[in-house]
Design a protein around this motif. Structure first.
Motif, PDB file in Angstrom:
ATOM      1  N   LEU A  45      -8.771  11.734  17.065  1.00 47.59           N
ATOM      2  CA  LEU A  45      -9.839  10.751  16.917  1.00 47.59           C
ATOM      3  C   LEU A  45      -9.528   9.768  15.788  1.00 47.59           C
ATOM      4  O   LEU A  45      -9.662   8.550  15.944  1.00 47.59           O
ATOM      5  CB  LEU A  45     -11.177  11.441  16.667  1.00 47.59           C
ATOM      6  N   VAL A  46      -9.077  10.284  14.656  1.00 44.64           N
ATOM      7  CA  VAL A  46      -8.800   9.422  13.501  1.00 44.64           C
ATOM      8  C   VAL A  46      -7.658   8.451  13.796  1.00 44.64           C
ATOM      9  O   VAL A  46      -7.755   7.265  13.480  1.00 44.64           O
ATOM     10  CB  VAL A  46      -8.486  10.271  12.247  1.00 44.64           C
ATOM     11  N   ILE A  47      -6.605   8.940  14.411  1.00 45.53           N
ATOM     12  CA  ILE A  47      -5.478   8.058  14.731  1.00 45.53           C
ATOM     13  C   ILE A  47      -5.918   6.969  15.702  1.00 45.53           C
ATOM     14  O   ILE A  47      -5.564   5.797  15.549  1.00 45.53           O
ATOM     15  CB  ILE A  47      -4.298   8.878  15.294  1.00 45.53           C
ATOM     16  N   THR A  48      -6.725   7.349  16.671  1.00 41.57           N
ATOM     17  CA  THR A  48      -7.230   6.358  17.628  1.00 41.57           C
ATOM     18  C   THR A  48      -8.073   5.307  16.926  1.00 41.57           C
ATOM     19  O   THR A  48      -7.926   4.098  17.185  1.00 41.57           O
ATOM     20  CB  THR A  48      -8.053   7.056  18.726  1.00 41.57           C
ATOM     21  N   LEU A  49      -8.963   5.735  16.036  1.00 40.60           N
ATOM     22  CA  LEU A  49      -9.824   4.788  15.334  1.00 40.60           C
ATOM     23  C   LEU A  49      -9.024   3.867  14.423  1.00 40.60           C
ATOM     24  O   LEU A  49      -9.318   2.668  14.319  1.00 40.60           O
ATOM     25  CB  LEU A  49     -10.903   5.530  14.548  1.00 40.60           C
ATOM     26  N   VAL A  50      -8.002   4.390  13.765  1.00 40.10           N
ATOM     27  CA  VAL A  50      -7.153   3.548  12.909  1.00 40.10           C
ATOM     28  C   VAL A  50      -6.419   2.516  13.762  1.00 40.10           C
ATOM     29  O   VAL A  50      -6.382   1.334  13.420  1.00 40.10           O
ATOM     30  CB  VAL A  50      -6.158   4.407  12.099  1.00 40.10           C
ATOM     31  N   TRP A  51      -5.850   2.955  14.875  1.00 46.65           N
ATOM     32  CA  TRP A  51      -5.111   2.040  15.734  1.00 46.65           C
ATOM     33  C   TRP A  51      -6.035   0.926  16.245  1.00 46.65           C
ATOM     34  O   TRP A  51      -5.659  -0.229  16.258  1.00 46.65           O
ATOM     35  CB  TRP A  51      -4.518   2.809  16.917  1.00 46.65           C
ATOM     36  N   VAL A  52      -7.240   1.285  16.670  1.00 47.31           N
ATOM     37  CA  VAL A  52      -8.150   0.284  17.227  1.00 47.31           C
ATOM     38  C   VAL A  52      -8.707  -0.627  16.136  1.00 47.31           C
ATOM     39  O   VAL A  52      -8.856  -1.830  16.348  1.00 47.31           O
ATOM     40  CB  VAL A  52      -9.290   0.963  18.019  1.00 47.31           C
ATOM     41  N   ALA A  53      -9.009  -0.083  14.969  1.00 43.64           N
ATOM     42  CA  ALA A  53      -9.559  -0.904  13.881  1.00 43.64           C
ATOM     43  C   ALA A  53      -8.505  -1.865  13.326  1.00 43.64           C
ATOM     44  O   ALA A  53      -8.832  -2.986  12.936  1.00 43.64           O
ATOM     45  CB  ALA A  53     -10.098  -0.022  12.765  1.00 43.64           C
ATOM     46  N   ARG A  54      -7.270  -1.436  13.300  1.00 41.51           N
ATOM     47  CA  ARG A  54      -6.221  -2.263  12.703  1.00 41.51           C
ATOM     48  C   ARG A  54      -5.587  -3.226  13.716  1.00 41.51           C
ATOM     49  O   ARG A  54      -5.420  -4.402  13.434  1.00 41.51           O
ATOM     50  CB  ARG A  54      -5.132  -1.371  12.094  1.00 41.51           C
ATOM     51  N   LYS A  55      -5.185  -2.739  14.857  1.00 37.76           N
ATOM     52  CA  LYS A  55      -4.534  -3.563  15.889  1.00 37.76           C
ATOM     53  C   LYS A  55      -5.079  -3.160  17.255  1.00 37.76           C
ATOM     54  O   LYS A  55      -4.499  -2.351  17.965  1.00 37.76           O
ATOM     55  CB  LYS A  55      -3.021  -3.344  15.886  1.00 37.76           C
ATOM     56  N   ILE A 161       4.257   3.961   7.644  1.00 32.54           N
ATOM     57  CA  ILE A 161       5.247   4.628   8.491  1.00 32.54           C
ATOM     58  C   ILE A 161       5.327   3.987   9.874  1.00 32.54           C
ATOM     59  O   ILE A 161       6.416   3.751  10.390  1.00 32.54           O
ATOM     60  CB  ILE A 161       4.950   6.135   8.593  1.00 32.54           C
ATOM     61  N   PHE A 162       4.173   3.683  10.474  1.00 30.73           N
ATOM     62  CA  PHE A 162       4.173   3.172  11.842  1.00 30.73           C
ATOM     63  C   PHE A 162       3.971   1.661  11.929  1.00 30.73           C
ATOM     64  O   PHE A 162       4.026   1.099  13.015  1.00 30.73           O
ATOM     65  CB  PHE A 162       3.105   3.890  12.671  1.00 30.73           C
ATOM     66  N   GLY A 163       3.700   1.007  10.822  1.00 32.74           N
ATOM     67  CA  GLY A 163       3.561  -0.439  10.816  1.00 32.74           C
ATOM     68  C   GLY A 163       2.295  -0.956  11.485  1.00 32.74           C
ATOM     69  O   GLY A 163       2.258  -2.079  11.962  1.00 32.74           O
ATOM     70  N   VAL A 164       1.254  -0.134  11.512  1.00 29.30           N
ATOM     71  CA  VAL A 164      -0.022  -0.554  12.099  1.00 29.30           C
ATOM     72  C   VAL A 164      -0.891  -1.061  10.959  1.00 29.30           C
ATOM     73  O   VAL A 164      -1.527  -0.303  10.252  1.00 29.30           O
ATOM     74  CB  VAL A 164      -0.717   0.618  12.823  1.00 29.30           C
ATOM     75  N   SER A 165      -0.879  -2.382  10.768  1.00 27.11           N
ATOM     76  CA  SER A 165      -1.655  -2.979   9.690  1.00 27.11           C
ATOM     77  C   SER A 165      -2.633  -3.985  10.274  1.00 27.11           C
ATOM     78  O   SER A 165      -2.555  -4.337  11.450  1.00 27.11           O
ATOM     79  CB  SER A 165      -0.726  -3.661   8.689  1.00 27.11           C
ATOM     80  N   ARG A 166      -3.536  -4.435   9.444  1.00 25.46           N
ATOM     81  CA  ARG A 166      -4.513  -5.424   9.892  1.00 25.46           C
ATOM     82  C   ARG A 166      -3.821  -6.732  10.255  1.00 25.46           C
ATOM     83  O   ARG A 166      -2.853  -7.134   9.611  1.00 25.46           O
ATOM     84  CB  ARG A 166      -5.521  -5.723   8.783  1.00 25.46           C
ATOM     85  N   ALA A 167      -4.367  -7.373  11.246  1.00 23.83           N
ATOM     86  CA  ALA A 167      -3.869  -8.702  11.593  1.00 23.83           C
ATOM     87  C   ALA A 167      -4.455  -9.706  10.609  1.00 23.83           C
ATOM     88  O   ALA A 167      -5.646  -9.674  10.318  1.00 23.83           O
ATOM     89  CB  ALA A 167      -4.276  -9.060  13.018  1.00 23.83           C
ATOM     90  N   ALA A 168      -3.629 -10.555  10.093  1.00 18.67           N
ATOM     91  CA  ALA A 168      -4.102 -11.584   9.167  1.00 18.67           C
ATOM     92  C   ALA A 168      -4.829 -12.664   9.960  1.00 18.67           C
ATOM     93  O   ALA A 168      -4.497 -12.925  11.122  1.00 18.67           O
ATOM     94  CB  ALA A 168      -2.923 -12.188   8.420  1.00 18.67           C
TER      95      ALA A 168
END
Length: 179
Positions: A45-55, A161-168
């Motif tokens: 759940l946490v990984i999914t939420l991070v992926w969706v919130a960031r990218k 590690i995975f390069g999933v960051s917020r879009a500017a």
């Protein structure tokens, strides 16, 4: 017009699917046959939420629905309930993606916390209404709190590690499309 997806997007989708597979297999492998007094955080759940919130473009709704429906079947939960709740939460976060760009981490964490608490309560309520046997409330609370507390750590791992960051704001993809 439909956006084309680039190699980076497909790579991050594949990384998510591999992580989801590893997490599900690790949870299915019995390490100890005795009942535990605590429940581990819901990393999927946490990984999914991070992926969706960031990218959010890295994870389409069908991938999320497939992974969580498969997890429902494998973990012998009521099929589709947790998957539907997670899809509703991720789509709510996806709609607010532009606001997440400017949020400090603590505000983002608070928003995600509210969502995790909401779907946990809705899940318990739906199971109680249908009289489905549930885990003890204490274990559910421990898992929910652990899931909330591990969110910032997963954000750091996803970023470094995975390069999933917020879009500017104003960022464009490899083909020139707005993100």
């Amino acid at each position: 017009m439909a956006e084309r997806t680039d190699a980076r997007t497909w790579t991050h989708r594949a990384v998510f699917l591999v992580l989801a597979f590893v997490i599900i297999v690790a949870q299915l492998v019995p390490l100890d046959m005795r009942p535990t007094a605590w429940a581990a955080p819901d990393l999927l759940l946490v990984i999914t939420l991070v992926w969706v919130a960031r990218k959010p473009r890295y994870l389409p709704v069908l991938v999320i629905a497939f992974v969580f429906l498969a997890a429902d079947f494998l973990f012998q939960r009521p099929p589709g309930l947790w998957a539907a709740l997670v899809v509703m939460l991720t789509e709510t976060i996806r709609r607010q993606h532009r606001e997440f760009r400017q949020m400090p981490l603590f505000v983002e964490w608070g928003t995600i916390t509210f969502g995790i608490v909401a779907i946990t309560v809705l899940n318990r309520l739906a199971l109680a209404i249908t009289m489905v046997p549930q885990a003890p409330l204490g274990l559910t609370l421990i898992q929910m709190i652990g899931t909330i507390l591990i969110y910032p750590l997963v954000v750091l791992v996803a970023h470094f590690i995975f390069g999933v960051s917020r879009a500017a704001p104003g960022e464009v993809g490899s083909r020139g499309q707005r993100i």
